[in-house]
Design a protein around this motif. Structure first.
Motif: not given
Length: 273
Positions: A34-38, A79-88, A263-267, A57-63
């Motif tokens: 996730i990144f800032a666009k402004e 930064r987010i790591q884990g199962r793609t379905r849960a992320i999307l 404005d933020l975005s996730l890729l 619950e297994g998603i790793r979310y790093e601030e």
């Protein structure tokens, strides 16, 4: 706020994420950012993290950036790591919360900065989104503001309509004190009511929509005997003008009802099967 966030996810999922579930294998793993666009002030990281954990619950979310920190366009926020379905499937709710709360923190910081070095505190109001009050007031704090009452039970705020029903300001104060020992703030509309409020020894006075010259007269009369809060159609320019006048608080409804989301975005940055 766990149950509220769970309801937000359920609302967005409906009977299931048909697009993601059709295109992404169940065991597919990804790294997303996730990144800032402004430019702005960040707020909402714990709530965004929870949105993903509701799904997995297994998603790793790093601030990468902490709440309350300034962000610039292009900055990495999380930064987010884990199962793609849960992320999307959690992306929209997580971003909605982050963008909204960061927008509140950003505009709050602008009002805080507008007070200069006067010591005046910026307060929020109850003009919040239903169901999001706790989160939105958290965002105000992340922007350097302070919370007014969270709900109607925390303190008494005697306003024009209460005074009209009670018959007078003094009678309204008397009725509150008979029923409770809570903190009492009174909104006064003229100097006569201001005198009555001081005579009653209330805890705080609110000057709502008073002209600048009238605020000056009130401050001179009160002589710091009771803290003064100013409210009503507050702008950055008006905040700059009245902050040095000797008041204590400025309440700004706009920071939670007329803000612009940041404005933020996730890729997705990488994945494997």
């Amino acid at each position: 706020m766990d149950e509220e966030i769970r309801r937000f996810i359920e609302e967005d999922l409906g009977s299931g994420d048909v697009t993601t579930n059709s295109t992404v294998p169940e065991d597919h793993l990804s790294l997303a950012e996730i990144f800032a666009k402004e430019d702005g002030i960040l707020a909402g990281q714990p709530f965004a993290k929870k949105a993903f954990h509701v799904l997995d619950e297994g998603i790793r979310y790093e601030e990468i950036k902490e709440d309350g920190a300034p962000v610039k366009r292009g900055d990495l926020v999380a930064r987010i790591q884990g199962r793609t379905r849960a992320i999307l499937s959690g992306e929209r709710v997580a971003l909605n919360l982050l963008q909204r709360l960061s927008g509140i923190a950003t505009v709050t910081k602008k009002f805080v900065d507008a007070t200069g070095n006067t010591g005046v505190k910026i307060l929020d109001t109850r003009k919040t989104s239903p169901g999001l009050r706790v989160m939105e007031k958290y965002a105000v704090r992340m922007g350097g503001g302070h919370n007014h009452r969270l709900n109607l039970s925390e303190m008494a705020l005697i306003k024009e309509n209460h005074i009209a029903v009670a018959g007078s300001l003094k009678e309204a104060v008397k009725r509150v004190r008979t029923a409770s020992n809570v903190f009492i703030e009174v909104e006064v509309k003229n100097m006569n009511e201001l005198r009555d409020a001081i005579e009653e020894g209330v805890d705080r006075i609110m000057l709502d929509n008073w002209a600048v010259e009238d605020i000056a007269q009130a401050v001179s009369f009160v002589q710091k005997r009771i803290p003064i809060e100013v409210s009503g159609n507050m702008t950055l320019e008006r905040t700059q003008r009245i902050s040095p006048m000797g008041i204590d608080f400025i309440s700004v409804g706009a920071i939670t009802h007329s803000f612009k989301s940041l404005d933020l975005s996730l890729l997705i940055k990488g994945g494997d099967t």
